[in-house]
Design a protein around this motif. Sequence first.
Motif, mmCIF file in Angstrom:
data_model
loop_
_atom_site.group_PDB
_atom_site.id
_atom_site.type_symbol
_atom_site.label_atom_id
_atom_site.label_comp_id
_atom_site.label_asym_id
_atom_site.label_seq_id
_atom_site.Cartn_x
_atom_site.Cartn_y
_atom_site.Cartn_z
ATOM 1 N N VAL A 169 -17.980 5.481 -17.973
ATOM 2 C CA VAL A 169 -18.821 4.392 -18.483
ATOM 3 C C VAL A 169 -18.617 3.211 -17.545
ATOM 4 C CG1 VAL A 169 -19.318 2.880 -20.438
ATOM 5 C CG2 VAL A 169 -18.500 5.226 -20.850
ATOM 6 N N VAL A 170 -19.706 2.788 -16.893
ATOM 7 C CA VAL A 170 -19.623 1.705 -15.921
ATOM 8 C C VAL A 170 -20.493 0.556 -16.404
ATOM 9 C CG1 VAL A 170 -19.863 1.053 -13.499
ATOM 10 C CG2 VAL A 170 -19.396 3.445 -14.094
ATOM 11 N N ASP A 171 -19.859 -0.531 -16.814
ATOM 12 C CA ASP A 171 -20.588 -1.695 -17.321
ATOM 13 C C ASP A 171 -19.712 -2.920 -17.116
ATOM 14 O OD1 ASP A 171 -21.866 -3.692 -19.069
ATOM 15 O OD2 ASP A 171 -22.951 -1.992 -19.930
ATOM 16 N N ASP A 172 -20.313 -4.022 -16.666
ATOM 17 C CA ASP A 172 -19.544 -5.237 -16.441
ATOM 18 C C ASP A 172 -19.205 -5.967 -17.744
ATOM 19 O OD1 ASP A 172 -22.395 -5.728 -16.449
ATOM 20 O OD2 ASP A 172 -21.964 -7.785 -15.844
ATOM 21 N N ASP A 173 -19.767 -5.517 -18.859
ATOM 22 C CA ASP A 173 -19.467 -6.104 -20.165
ATOM 23 C C ASP A 173 -18.382 -5.254 -20.835
ATOM 24 O OD1 ASP A 173 -19.385 -6.880 -22.859
ATOM 25 O OD2 ASP A 173 -21.534 -7.329 -22.906
ATOM 26 N N GLU A 174 -17.192 -5.815 -20.925
ATOM 27 C CA GLU A 174 -16.048 -5.076 -21.458
ATOM 28 C C GLU A 174 -16.290 -4.584 -22.885
ATOM 29 O OE1 GLU A 174 -11.430 -5.985 -22.601
ATOM 30 O OE2 GLU A 174 -12.249 -7.019 -20.850
ATOM 31 N N SER A 175 -17.007 -5.387 -23.689
ATOM 32 C CA SER A 175 -17.248 -4.973 -25.069
ATOM 33 C C SER A 175 -18.159 -3.746 -25.128
ATOM 34 C CB SER A 175 -17.836 -6.123 -25.895
ATOM 35 O OG SER A 175 -19.111 -6.492 -25.418
ATOM 36 N N CYS A 200 -18.277 -1.402 -22.760
ATOM 37 C CA CYS A 200 -17.397 -0.300 -22.340
ATOM 38 C C CYS A 200 -16.550 0.190 -23.508
ATOM 39 C CB CYS A 200 -16.483 -0.739 -21.193
ATOM 40 S SG CYS A 200 -17.282 -0.819 -19.591
ATOM 41 N N ARG A 201 -15.941 -0.741 -24.230
ATOM 42 C CA ARG A 201 -15.088 -0.363 -25.363
ATOM 43 C C ARG A 201 -15.893 0.356 -26.443
ATOM 44 N NH1 ARG A 201 -12.937 -5.554 -25.047
ATOM 45 N NH2 ARG A 201 -14.151 -6.117 -26.883
ATOM 46 N N ALA A 202 -17.074 -0.177 -26.756
ATOM 47 C CA ALA A 202 -17.898 0.401 -27.818
ATOM 48 C C ALA A 202 -18.371 1.805 -27.457
ATOM 49 C CB ALA A 202 -19.094 -0.504 -28.110
ATOM 50 N N VAL A 203 -18.818 2.000 -26.224
ATOM 51 C CA VAL A 203 -19.298 3.318 -25.803
ATOM 52 C C VAL A 203 -18.135 4.308 -25.764
ATOM 53 C CG1 VAL A 203 -20.353 4.634 -23.921
ATOM 54 C CG2 VAL A 203 -21.314 2.424 -24.578
ATOM 55 N N LYS A 204 -17.002 3.881 -25.258
ATOM 56 C CA LYS A 204 -15.830 4.761 -25.211
ATOM 57 C C LYS A 204 -15.421 5.173 -26.621
ATOM 58 C CE LYS A 204 -11.144 5.150 -23.379
ATOM 59 N NZ LYS A 204 -10.141 4.514 -22.523
ATOM 60 N N ARG A 205 -15.394 4.228 -27.536
ATOM 61 C CA ARG A 205 -15.017 4.509 -28.925
ATOM 62 C C ARG A 205 -16.038 5.460 -29.574
ATOM 63 N NH1 ARG A 205 -13.634 -0.376 -30.222
ATOM 64 N NH2 ARG A 205 -15.753 -1.063 -30.650
ATOM 65 N N LEU A 206 -17.322 5.214 -29.313
ATOM 66 C CA LEU A 206 -18.371 6.076 -29.854
ATOM 67 C C LEU A 206 -18.218 7.510 -29.350
ATOM 68 C CD1 LEU A 206 -21.092 6.641 -31.298
ATOM 69 C CD2 LEU A 206 -22.215 5.852 -29.198
ATOM 70 N N LEU A 207 -18.049 7.665 -28.047
ATOM 71 C CA LEU A 207 -17.916 9.007 -27.481
ATOM 72 C C LEU A 207 -16.646 9.699 -27.985
ATOM 73 C CD1 LEU A 207 -19.201 8.382 -23.850
ATOM 74 C CD2 LEU A 207 -20.418 9.450 -25.761
ATOM 75 N N ARG A 208 -15.572 8.943 -28.078
ATOM 76 C CA ARG A 208 -14.322 9.513 -28.589
ATOM 77 C C ARG A 208 -14.500 9.997 -30.027
ATOM 78 N NH1 ARG A 208 -9.245 5.728 -28.099
ATOM 79 N NH2 ARG A 208 -11.049 4.434 -28.256
ATOM 80 N N SER A 209 -15.324 9.301 -30.811
ATOM 81 C CA SER A 209 -15.542 9.688 -32.211
ATOM 82 C C SER A 209 -16.221 11.049 -32.334
ATOM 83 C CB SER A 209 -16.350 8.618 -32.952
ATOM 84 O OG SER A 209 -17.724 8.683 -32.609
ATOM 85 N N ARG A 256 -15.563 13.414 -30.014
ATOM 86 C CA ARG A 256 -14.659 14.231 -29.199
ATOM 87 C C ARG A 256 -15.124 14.422 -27.757
ATOM 88 N NH1 ARG A 256 -13.341 18.255 -34.050
ATOM 89 N NH2 ARG A 256 -11.932 16.863 -35.117
ATOM 90 N N ILE A 257 -15.696 13.360 -27.200
ATOM 91 C CA ILE A 257 -16.040 13.356 -25.784
ATOM 92 C C ILE A 257 -15.127 12.337 -25.111
ATOM 93 C CG2 ILE A 257 -17.813 12.845 -24.057
ATOM 94 C CD1 ILE A 257 -19.918 13.700 -26.137
ATOM 95 N N LYS A 258 -14.395 12.777 -24.110
ATOM 96 C CA LYS A 258 -13.467 11.889 -23.408
ATOM 97 C C LYS A 258 -14.252 10.957 -22.485
ATOM 98 C CE LYS A 258 -9.396 11.827 -20.496
ATOM 99 N NZ LYS A 258 -8.448 12.592 -19.699
ATOM 100 N N ALA A 259 -13.912 9.677 -22.519
ATOM 101 C CA ALA A 259 -14.589 8.693 -21.681
ATOM 102 C C ALA A 259 -13.565 7.793 -20.998
ATOM 103 C CB ALA A 259 -15.548 7.849 -22.515
ATOM 104 N N GLU A 260 -13.895 7.395 -19.783
ATOM 105 C CA GLU A 260 -13.106 6.416 -19.047
ATOM 106 C C GLU A 260 -14.043 5.281 -18.670
ATOM 107 O OE1 GLU A 260 -11.367 8.526 -15.761
ATOM 108 O OE2 GLU A 260 -9.925 9.535 -17.066
ATOM 109 N N THR A 261 -13.534 4.068 -18.684
ATOM 110 C CA THR A 261 -14.388 2.905 -18.427
ATOM 111 C C THR A 261 -14.057 2.238 -17.096
ATOM 112 O OG1 THR A 261 -12.923 1.421 -19.667
ATOM 113 C CG2 THR A 261 -14.722 2.469 -20.899
ATOM 114 N N PHE A 262 -15.088 1.651 -16.523
ATOM 115 C CA PHE A 262 -14.986 0.920 -15.263
ATOM 116 C C PHE A 262 -15.807 -0.354 -15.404
ATOM 117 C CE2 PHE A 262 -14.488 5.403 -14.537
ATOM 118 C CZ PHE A 262 -13.388 5.474 -13.704
#
Length: 126
Positions: free
Chosen positions: A10-16, A18-27, A29-35
């Motif tokens: 997940v590549v986005d200059d808005d940290e929030s 990145c956090r929201a998409v990572k949390r959504l994908l994790r929910s 069971r998709i692993k996500a890393e943010t940049f």
Amino acid sequence: MATLNQIVAVVDDDESVCRAVKRLLRSVRIKAETFSSGEEFLGTLSSTASYLPACVVLDFQMPGINGLELQRRLAPTGVPVICITGHNDPAVREKALASGAAACLRKPFNNATLVKAVEIALGAAP
């Protein structure tokens, strides 16, 4: 559903975002890393030989390397790209899709729509 070795970047200059998409994908069971930038993501790609995400969710408009340029640089890898944008301009969406994006979603997007787009990009859903 993604397999355990599949990572979504997940590549986005808005940290929030990145956090929201990572949390959504994790929910689901998709692993996500943010940049936080295209440069940070490309740096990881070039410095870690074994690192290649199964899909990239990226913001269209970022300082430095924008989403369209990042998408262009990723094209040779064949990694599916999903663009997310705050723009309401249909030309932005058309440009992303014409450049090979698997999907282009307008922020704020529906969570189920993003999950479905990621699953399709990962080859896990029809």
